[in-house]
Motif scaffolding. Structure first.
Motif, mmCIF file in Angstrom:
data_model
loop_
_atom_site.group_PDB
_atom_site.id
_atom_site.type_symbol
_atom_site.label_atom_id
_atom_site.label_comp_id
_atom_site.label_asym_id
_atom_site.label_seq_id
_atom_site.Cartn_x
_atom_site.Cartn_y
_atom_site.Cartn_z
ATOM 1 N N LEU A 62 79.802 47.225 62.787
ATOM 2 C CA LEU A 62 79.264 47.026 61.606
ATOM 3 C C LEU A 62 77.844 47.401 61.523
ATOM 4 C CD1 LEU A 62 80.113 43.224 60.379
ATOM 5 C CD2 LEU A 62 81.343 45.568 59.900
ATOM 6 N N LEU A 64 73.929 47.304 59.499
ATOM 7 C CA LEU A 64 73.345 46.105 58.550
ATOM 8 C C LEU A 64 72.153 46.772 58.111
ATOM 9 C CD1 LEU A 64 73.443 43.132 56.904
ATOM 10 C CD2 LEU A 64 72.186 42.450 59.067
ATOM 11 N N SER A 65 71.818 46.644 56.906
ATOM 12 C CA SER A 65 70.261 47.399 56.304
ATOM 13 C C SER A 65 69.784 46.377 55.240
ATOM 14 C CB SER A 65 70.626 48.941 55.924
ATOM 15 O OG SER A 65 69.374 49.355 55.832
ATOM 16 N N THR A 66 68.460 46.670 54.934
ATOM 17 C CA THR A 66 67.967 45.872 53.946
ATOM 18 C C THR A 66 66.773 46.640 53.446
ATOM 19 O OG1 THR A 66 67.383 43.660 53.080
ATOM 20 C CG2 THR A 66 66.336 44.149 54.884
ATOM 21 N N ARG A 231 68.856 60.883 59.342
ATOM 22 C CA ARG A 231 67.823 60.207 58.815
ATOM 23 C C ARG A 231 67.711 60.921 57.485
ATOM 24 N NH1 ARG A 231 65.577 56.283 62.367
ATOM 25 N NH2 ARG A 231 63.137 56.216 61.554
ATOM 26 N N MET B 49 63.050 52.523 65.897
ATOM 27 C CA MET B 49 63.281 52.047 64.352
ATOM 28 C C MET B 49 64.177 52.996 63.610
ATOM 29 S SD MET B 49 60.875 49.560 63.829
ATOM 30 C CE MET B 49 60.608 49.652 62.140
ATOM 31 N N GLU B 50 65.536 52.177 63.188
ATOM 32 C CA GLU B 50 66.553 53.119 62.722
ATOM 33 C C GLU B 50 66.720 52.561 61.210
ATOM 34 O OE1 GLU B 50 68.566 54.968 64.361
ATOM 35 O OE2 GLU B 50 68.623 54.184 66.510
ATOM 36 N N ASP B 51 67.326 53.314 60.494
ATOM 37 C CA ASP B 51 67.558 52.862 59.031
ATOM 38 C C ASP B 51 68.697 51.694 58.864
ATOM 39 O OD1 ASP B 51 66.153 54.873 57.641
ATOM 40 O OD2 ASP B 51 67.794 56.270 58.318
ATOM 41 N N ALA B 52 69.475 51.544 59.842
ATOM 42 C CA ALA B 52 70.334 50.371 59.752
ATOM 43 C C ALA B 52 70.473 49.639 61.330
ATOM 44 C CB ALA B 52 71.550 50.569 59.151
ATOM 45 N N ALA B 53 70.785 48.536 61.305
ATOM 46 C CA ALA B 53 71.111 47.920 62.707
ATOM 47 C C ALA B 53 72.620 47.793 62.902
ATOM 48 C CB ALA B 53 70.527 46.310 62.597
ATOM 49 N N VAL B 54 73.011 48.239 64.237
ATOM 50 C CA VAL B 54 74.518 47.791 64.596
ATOM 51 C C VAL B 54 74.896 46.751 65.036
ATOM 52 C CG1 VAL B 54 76.211 49.013 65.991
ATOM 53 C CG2 VAL B 54 74.532 50.514 65.008
ATOM 54 N N ALA B 102 73.475 37.341 62.568
ATOM 55 C CA ALA B 102 72.502 38.271 62.269
ATOM 56 C C ALA B 102 71.709 38.209 61.054
ATOM 57 C CB ALA B 102 72.856 39.868 62.110
ATOM 58 N N LEU B 103 70.316 38.421 61.101
ATOM 59 C CA LEU B 103 69.605 37.972 59.896
ATOM 60 C C LEU B 103 68.730 39.526 59.366
ATOM 61 C CD1 LEU B 103 67.381 34.980 60.076
ATOM 62 C CD2 LEU B 103 69.494 35.369 58.610
ATOM 63 N N ALA B 104 68.627 39.945 58.283
ATOM 64 C CA ALA B 104 67.824 40.822 57.778
ATOM 65 C C ALA B 104 66.544 40.518 57.003
ATOM 66 C CB ALA B 104 68.606 41.944 56.795
ATOM 67 N N VAL B 105 65.188 40.772 57.331
ATOM 68 C CA VAL B 105 64.188 40.172 56.622
ATOM 69 C C VAL B 105 63.404 41.227 55.860
ATOM 70 C CG1 VAL B 105 62.116 39.073 57.076
ATOM 71 C CG2 VAL B 105 63.933 38.452 58.167
ATOM 72 N N SER B 106 63.225 41.419 54.645
ATOM 73 C CA SER B 106 62.605 42.084 53.650
ATOM 74 C C SER B 106 61.449 41.347 52.756
ATOM 75 C CB SER B 106 63.400 42.473 52.617
ATOM 76 O OG SER B 106 62.754 42.982 51.633
ATOM 77 N N VAL B 137 67.696 41.696 62.958
ATOM 78 C CA VAL B 137 68.131 42.727 63.378
ATOM 79 C C VAL B 137 67.617 43.904 62.812
ATOM 80 C CG1 VAL B 137 70.528 42.131 64.587
ATOM 81 C CG2 VAL B 137 70.252 42.736 62.289
ATOM 82 N N THR B 138 67.262 43.831 61.555
ATOM 83 C CA THR B 138 66.718 44.794 60.798
ATOM 84 C C THR B 138 65.737 44.142 59.683
ATOM 85 O OG1 THR B 138 67.459 46.950 59.523
ATOM 86 C CG2 THR B 138 68.793 44.883 58.946
ATOM 87 N N GLY B 139 64.838 45.143 59.060
ATOM 88 C CA GLY B 139 63.824 44.855 57.898
ATOM 89 C C GLY B 139 63.167 45.611 57.219
ATOM 90 N N ASP B 140 62.249 45.347 56.460
ATOM 91 C CA ASP B 140 61.759 46.500 55.322
ATOM 92 C C ASP B 140 60.789 45.845 54.872
ATOM 93 O OD1 ASP B 140 61.694 48.778 53.900
ATOM 94 O OD2 ASP B 140 62.129 47.569 52.030
#
Lengths: 349, 349
Positions: A62, A64-66, A231, B49-54, B102-106, B137-140
């Motif tokens: 999967l 996951l992106s926010t 990108r 830094m990626e646009d989305a986590a795997v 997994a958590l995404a934090v914005s 795993v990802t954020g903004d």
């Protein structure tokens, strides 16, 4: 709570349903009405309100992106904050080679937001998600007092299924890779600035906001594991995206400046405003770093897609200096491309 | 961008790193510094830094939940906005029988937010996630201008793996089910109000914010498919949670008022403030509706967990009236429990 059971059947007076009130975020009856009458219809699947949505076993890796969306103004030439919030997250998933399978949408609303605007934005979220073939499966709504938010902020989080052939990462660029761009740059940022500042470009320049996952699927079908990096050059523009890739992959990148497509009105707007178009945000194009043997096939596949009919080869990956992006000017000289240092356009997305 | 290649190696002057500036959200170099020096260390895994986590194939059904956190004040007795943002989303996943993977934090940050506060909140997010055994795993990160946000808003989105035995939904309550509560109610809302309004209760009342996923795992191990409904009574309090379940399951619920545990200081605070404790938000307790044959075992399992040592049986599911919650008073009379109608405590979470 009431002591008289009969009172429970009295209808609640709706004193003002034309604007968001603090009570719409309370977790009580006003909030139930807001969700039931405005937000969930058309956006969320019917059924009980649950604390979390269930996704059946996706059967694979999967993504996951926010992303939080705070763009101002909320409506701009070519789009609005709701559409942008869907496209932005769908595209971030696509940049790892993933197709979106579920979206979560979180609103922070300001007390006093016209209900008509909320409906329009919520409809736009729903339509954009449907157009992308992805379901909004869960959400949240908070209300803050007047002056504690600028109308509405939206955070969208996406779950995507990664295509089996995909092995895409900002760290995967290799020496000799072709650098491709899917289309003209600079439209989103200049469109926002035009309407925000009343500059009058809005007839000529509209945001490029659009989903890119189908384009990516076509690219992966054509190039497979030869597609090394994807990108989308949003905040920070083309320059930041290229530099981030060069740094993550520890390579150099050399771009032919004249090969980067820029619409004429965008060039004119940037000259007038003193903006470097390579620093201007985009919301509907991508850069791809592709193995040389796959580049022709990937470029041809891109040009069959309406969102990338003007796709171009703009440069090559070099051995170094590591992390450096160089632009070859029309005069034949080379200049080092820098990241935007301060801030150019706040609240662009 | 610069015309002189040598200029690229000059250090960027950092004119003020003590407060958030608009440039920290620009996508350029200031933002890279903010991410690299303040936000990602300790929070996100090292790497590009990626646009989305795997996420590797989780191999089962998933739960997905998102929540925006706008609580004021940002620091309160027993917790802060960062910790709350993690616990709230972990708990929403747990209410579907899921363990967070997994958590995404914005973040939405206000220009002028002291960097020290951001560091403290970010550390709190990282610590709470680590304590829950889940990776961010990802954020903004977005920055808005002064006055367009109140310091910081956080949206957390969680992905969880649903335990194979779990079949938990707000719609699954059945006639005869026992209604259990994991602990005393009312602490979070009264703690927030005390510190916000300077009422001086903060020594006696602290927020109950805490993760509940381990408690839920123990309950599912003891009760299996007999655990029909789980709900954390956050905004809207116990009353809204019970009514939502009664409506979703088309049943009645009868609660014995005296069986609902309320700490003495919370009772005193609510009496003073004119609050109904059944409408006050909680962040560290849950209600469970459990098949009668499994109720004793589930209650016993709950009491072995430190977060539910005072778990209680507070009522039963009845055939109807559908959607109605009734409270049996100490005097033996019955009253209909209503949802909060307007707003009682804005920005409680």
């Amino acid at each position: 709570m009431t002591v008289d059971p009969a009172a429970a059947s009295c209808p609640v007076p709706r004193t003002d349903s034309s604007h968001i009130r603090l009570g719409h975020g309370s977790g009580g009856q006003l909030m139930a009405e807001l969700l039931g009458e405005v937000i969930t219809p058309g956006l969320l699947p019917p059924g009980p309100m649950e604390d979390a949505a269930v996704l059946p076993d996706p059967g694979g890796d999967l993504a996951l992106s926010t992303d939080a969306f705070v763009v101002t103004p909320r409506f701009f030439p070519g789009g609005d904050i709701g559409m942008l919030a869907v496209h932005g997250t769908v595209n971030d998933l696509a940049m790892r080679g993933a197709v979106p399978i579920a979206l979560a949408v979180s609103y922070v609303l300001e007390e006093g937001l016209p209900m008509a605007e909320l409906r329009r934005i919520n409809d736009s979220v729903a339509k954009a998600a449907a157009d992308c073939g992805v379901a909004v499966v869960t959400g949240d709504t908070k209300v803050v007092n007047r002056g504690a938010c600028d109308g509405i902020y939206i955070t969208t989080t996406g779950v995507g299924r990664i295509a089996p052939a995909a092995a895409v990462s900002a760290a995967n660029a290799a020496v000799g890779d072709a650098v491709l761009v899917s289309g003209p740059i600079g439209s989103h940022g200049t469109a926002i600035l035009s309407v925000r500042e009343g500059l009058g470009f809005e007839a000529a320049i509209t945001s490029d906001t659009r989903p890119l996952h189908e384009l990516v699927a076509a690219m992966l079908a054509a190039g497979g594991a030869g597609v090394h990096v994807l990108r989308d050059p949003t905040r920070g523009g083309l320059a930041s995206a290229l530099i981030e890739v060069a740094q993550a992959s520890q390579v150099g990148i050399e771009i032919t400046e004249a090969a980067v497509p820029v619409p004429t009105p965008v060039t004119a707007a940037c000259e007038l405003l003193g903006l470097d178009v390579w620093h201007v945000a985009n919301e509907g194009c991508l850069i791809a770093l592709v193995a040389p043997e796959a580049a022709d096939a990937v470029l041809a596949a891109m040009r069959t897609c309406p969102e990338a009919e003007h796709a171009s080869l703009i440069g090559r990956v070099t051995a170094g200096p590591s992390g450096r992006v160089t632009a070859r000017t029309p005069l034949g000289t080379a200049r080092v491309v820098d990241m935007l240092i301060g801030e150019q356009l706040p609240r662009i997305c």
